[in-house]
Design a protein around this motif. Sequence first.
Motif, PDB file in Angstrom:
ATOM      1  N   UNK A  45       0.811  -1.446   0.073  1.00 23.52           N
ATOM      2  CA  UNK A  45      -0.052   0.019  -0.006  1.00 23.52           C
ATOM      3  C   UNK A  45       0.907   1.088  -0.282  1.00 23.52           C
ATOM      4  N   UNK A  46       2.084   1.044   0.468  1.00 25.22           N
ATOM      5  CA  UNK A  46       2.922   2.321   0.595  1.00 25.22           C
ATOM      6  C   UNK A  46       3.211   3.033  -0.821  1.00 25.22           C
ATOM      7  N   UNK A  47       3.402   2.064  -2.014  1.00 28.49           N
ATOM      8  CA  UNK A  47       3.893   2.168  -3.180  1.00 28.49           C
ATOM      9  C   UNK A  47       2.802   3.098  -3.945  1.00 28.49           C
ATOM     10  N   UNK A  48       1.260   3.166  -3.629  1.00 26.08           N
ATOM     11  CA  UNK A  48       0.545   4.133  -4.089  1.00 26.08           C
ATOM     12  C   UNK A  48      -0.039   5.139  -3.189  1.00 26.08           C
ATOM     13  N   UNK A  49       0.188   6.852  -3.580  1.00 25.12           N
ATOM     14  CA  UNK A  49      -0.226   7.613  -2.682  1.00 25.12           C
ATOM     15  C   UNK A  49      -1.573   7.865  -3.240  1.00 25.12           C
ATOM     16  N   UNK A  50      -2.649   8.090  -2.170  1.00 25.29           N
ATOM     17  CA  UNK A  50      -3.959   8.119  -2.648  1.00 25.29           C
ATOM     18  C   UNK A  50      -4.621   9.372  -1.503  1.00 25.29           C
ATOM     19  N   UNK A  51      -4.918  10.461  -2.571  1.00 23.40           N
ATOM     20  CA  UNK A  51      -5.332  11.531  -1.723  1.00 23.40           C
ATOM     21  C   UNK A  51      -6.929  11.761  -2.147  1.00 23.40           C
ATOM     22  N   UNK A  52      -7.774  12.367  -1.452  1.00 21.09           N
ATOM     23  CA  UNK A  52      -9.020  12.741  -1.803  1.00 21.09           C
ATOM     24  C   UNK A  52      -9.430  13.956  -1.023  1.00 21.09           C
ATOM     25  N   UNK A  53     -10.557  14.732  -1.621  1.00 21.56           N
ATOM     26  CA  UNK A  53     -11.042  15.786  -0.786  1.00 21.56           C
ATOM     27  C   UNK A  53     -11.927  15.687   0.195  1.00 21.56           C
ATOM     28  N   UNK A  54     -12.687  14.484  -0.083  1.00 20.43           N
ATOM     29  CA  UNK A  54     -13.620  14.148   1.196  1.00 20.43           C
ATOM     30  C   UNK A  54     -13.096  12.800   1.607  1.00 20.43           C
ATOM     31  N   UNK A  55     -13.446  12.480   3.002  1.00 13.65           N
ATOM     32  CA  UNK A  55     -12.994  10.998   3.508  1.00 13.65           C
ATOM     33  C   UNK A  55     -13.418   9.968   2.947  1.00 13.65           C
ATOM     34  N   UNK A  56     -12.639   9.044   2.691  1.00 13.74           N
ATOM     35  CA  UNK A  56     -12.704   7.753   2.110  1.00 13.74           C
ATOM     36  C   UNK A  56     -13.904   7.038   3.024  1.00 13.74           C
ATOM     37  N   UNK A  57     -15.033   6.501   2.224  1.00 17.42           N
ATOM     38  CA  UNK A  57     -16.186   6.205   3.170  1.00 17.42           C
ATOM     39  C   UNK A  57     -15.778   4.815   3.751  1.00 17.42           C
ATOM     40  N   UNK A  58     -15.313   3.782   2.978  1.00 18.62           N
ATOM     41  CA  UNK A  58     -14.972   2.410   3.464  1.00 18.62           C
ATOM     42  C   UNK A  58     -13.900   2.171   3.039  1.00 18.62           C
ATOM     43  N   UNK A  59     -12.890   1.415   3.965  1.00 11.66           N
ATOM     44  CA  UNK A  59     -11.535   0.879   3.849  1.00 11.66           C
ATOM     45  C   UNK A  59     -11.745  -0.867   4.020  1.00 11.66           C
ATOM     46  N   UNK A  60     -11.121  -1.456   2.949  1.00 12.09           N
ATOM     47  CA  UNK A  60     -11.101  -2.816   3.305  1.00 12.09           C
ATOM     48  C   UNK A  60      -9.841  -3.160   2.888  1.00 12.09           C
ATOM     49  N   UNK A  61      -9.378  -4.669   3.585  1.00 14.35           N
ATOM     50  CA  UNK A  61      -8.286  -5.325   3.089  1.00 14.35           C
ATOM     51  C   UNK A  61      -8.539  -6.226   2.027  1.00 14.35           C
ATOM     52  N   UNK A  62      -9.568  -6.670   1.737  1.00 21.17           N
ATOM     53  CA  UNK A  62      -9.844  -7.696   0.573  1.00 21.17           C
ATOM     54  C   UNK A  62     -11.411  -7.647   0.386  1.00 21.17           C
TER      55      UNK A  62
END
Length: 288
Positions: free
Chosen positions: A271-288
């Motif tokens: 996951x450290x190899x991809x920088x992800x930025x959003x203007x609004x919070x990410x609604x849901x985070x999952x591992x799979x």
Amino acid sequence: MTTVKDAYYEGERSLFAQEKMKIVSTIFGPGESPLKESRQIELENSIFQWKYPLWYSQHIKVSQTIFETMARSGIWYTQDLQMEDCTLQAPKLFRRCQDVRLKRVYFADATETFWTCNHLRLEDVEVKGDYFGKDSQNIYLDHVSLVGNYCFDGSQNVEVHHSTFVSKDAFWNCQNVTIYDSTLNGEYLAWNTKNLTLVNCTIISDQGLCYSDQVTLKNCRLLKTTLAFEYCTNLAAEVTTTIESVKNPTSGFIEATGIKTLILDATKVDPQQTRITTKTPIAERRKQ
């Protein structure tokens, strides 16, 4: 230049190997290969009703002409062909051709058309049919509307402007594709493709842009796009909308208005190899 007008031909190779001929208001009825091996031919307001009309031809101009359904496999191994204001009903029309320029042309059934061709320029062209443009290269499209699955599989060096694609599995296995100001609607967009750039485009795709390398999105809209960017490397995505879901990008960055569901499985990617930025919070985070 010899002129033929208001004529009717039938039978095999009716005008075989003709050179420097202008053909006007002429019908080619039953009979294969009427203009095979022809050179410097101008066709105007004519009709082809049977198979293989322009094989191994060179320096051909076609205008206001109809290729009916049985004119299938019509233009193969031909070089330097210009076509304007034509209606094409037959499938498999172009194969292994070079230097083809089309303007204001309608393909009613473009199934398996433009396979293994080189140097194509299509402007104001409407296409209906699956497997269009397979393994062709050096392609320029402007104001092309295409409805049909698997278009441009394996193509190289493609530039697109102001076009619309309604196509499942479009632009698979390609290299060097740049698309401007266009709409792409269909599942599984551009898998296994290298060096794909989308500028000012609208994308609607389930599991789109996966398993690809060097993917760049500039000022693009992703609408109802799910499970995007899986195993995508060297990603540079600038997205002006909220993405439905992103799954396991391999490397690069994503900048978006929002992401509804982000899936990052550390057993599959870092996951450290991809920088992800959003203007609004990410609604849901999952591992799979």
